[in-house]
Write an enzyme that holds these catalytic residues in place. Structure first.
Site, short mmCIF file in Angstrom:
data_model
loop_
_atom_site.label_atom_id
_atom_site.label_comp_id
_atom_site.label_asym_id
_atom_site.label_seq_id
_atom_site.Cartn_x
_atom_site.Cartn_y
_atom_site.Cartn_z
N ILE A 228 0.41 6.74 1.13
CA ILE A 228 -0.63 5.75 0.83
C ILE A 228 -0.10 5.01 -0.41
O ILE A 228 -0.05 5.58 -1.50
CB ILE A 228 -1.99 6.40 0.55
N PRO A 229 0.32 3.76 -0.26
CA PRO A 229 1.12 3.09 -1.30
C PRO A 229 0.31 2.61 -2.50
O PRO A 229 0.19 1.41 -2.76
CB PRO A 229 1.75 1.93 -0.54
N CYS A 230 -0.21 3.55 -3.27
CA CYS A 230 -1.01 3.19 -4.44
C CYS A 230 -0.17 2.48 -5.51
O CYS A 230 -0.72 1.80 -6.38
CB CYS A 230 -1.68 4.42 -5.01
N HIS A 231 1.15 2.62 -5.43
CA HIS A 231 2.01 1.92 -6.41
C HIS A 231 1.97 0.41 -6.21
O HIS A 231 2.39 -0.34 -7.09
CB HIS A 231 3.45 2.43 -6.30
N ARG A 232 1.45 -0.04 -5.06
CA ARG A 232 1.38 -1.49 -4.78
C ARG A 232 0.10 -2.12 -5.32
O ARG A 232 -0.13 -3.31 -5.10
CB ARG A 232 1.49 -1.73 -3.27
#
Length: 200
Positions: free
Chosen positions: A167-171
């Site tokens: 889940i790309p929370c870094h984006r």
């Protein structure tokens, strides 16, 4: 870069203290399996630990300087036996490819998010639609889920991440800069964004 051998970890429910700690760390549901599997993918920035139950991926952890067995003993289990489910081996290979610069999409990965609130799951699901190499602000993400005044709540949900990259929370970034990345640290967030060609 390499993938370390994976193990099957069986949680010790023999003490009340251990059981409570596990539920706090993972939001464990007593109805789910007590067997956990893990693998460690090496990355120059930080080794990455994958922890999965029979139901799906439960945690992705940037270990930094911590040994994986040390993290597991502190957060997940007291006993381990060797084992490697095919789906975890496949995911480890895909993650390794991603960390080498391959454009990977992890939306099909089964997840075990027991204990997450409906709002958190709603935010995380929307996060999975943010494409590789792009970013969204907390405010924009709030608009996307139909809660335009809930940017702070969205930020809290993003900060409660359990499976970063998958889940790309870094984006998700702040309107005026890169924003935070919880206990993982901004340096790793910047490294992931740089890997995807994002300049902030």
């Amino acid at each position: 870069m390499r993938v370390r051998q994976s193990h099957r970890v069986r949680r010790d429910h023999g003490s009340e203290k251990d059981s409570g700690r596990d539920e706090t760390t993972f939001g464990a549901d007593p109805r789910v399996s007590s067997v956990l599997f893990y693998a460690v993918v090496e990355w120059p920035v930080s080794p990455v630990l994958l922890l999965a139950s029979e139901e799906g991926l439960r945690r992705v952890v940037f270990l930094k300087q911590q040994h994986p067995e040390e993290w597991l003993l502190e957060n997940a289990a007291s006993q381990a036996t060797v084992g490697l489910p095919d789906r975890l081996a496949g995911l480890a290979g895909r993650l390794q490819a991603y960390l080498r610069g391959s454009r990977e999409d992890f939306v099909d990965v089964p997840l075990d998010l027991a204990g997450a609130t409906p709002f958190q799951q709603r935010v995380w699901k929307e996060l999975q639609t943010v494409p590789y190499g792009t970013v969204v602000t907390y405010g924009e993400l709030a608009w996307k889920i139909g809660k335009p005044t809930a940017a702070r709540a969205v930020g809290n949900a993003v900060g409660a991440y359990r499976v970063p990259i998958i889940i790309p929370c870094h984006r998700v970034v702040a309107a005026g800069g890169v924003g935070g990345f919880g206990q993982t640290g901004v340096a790793i967030k910047r490294a992931l964004l740089k890997l995807e060609g994002v300049k902030i």
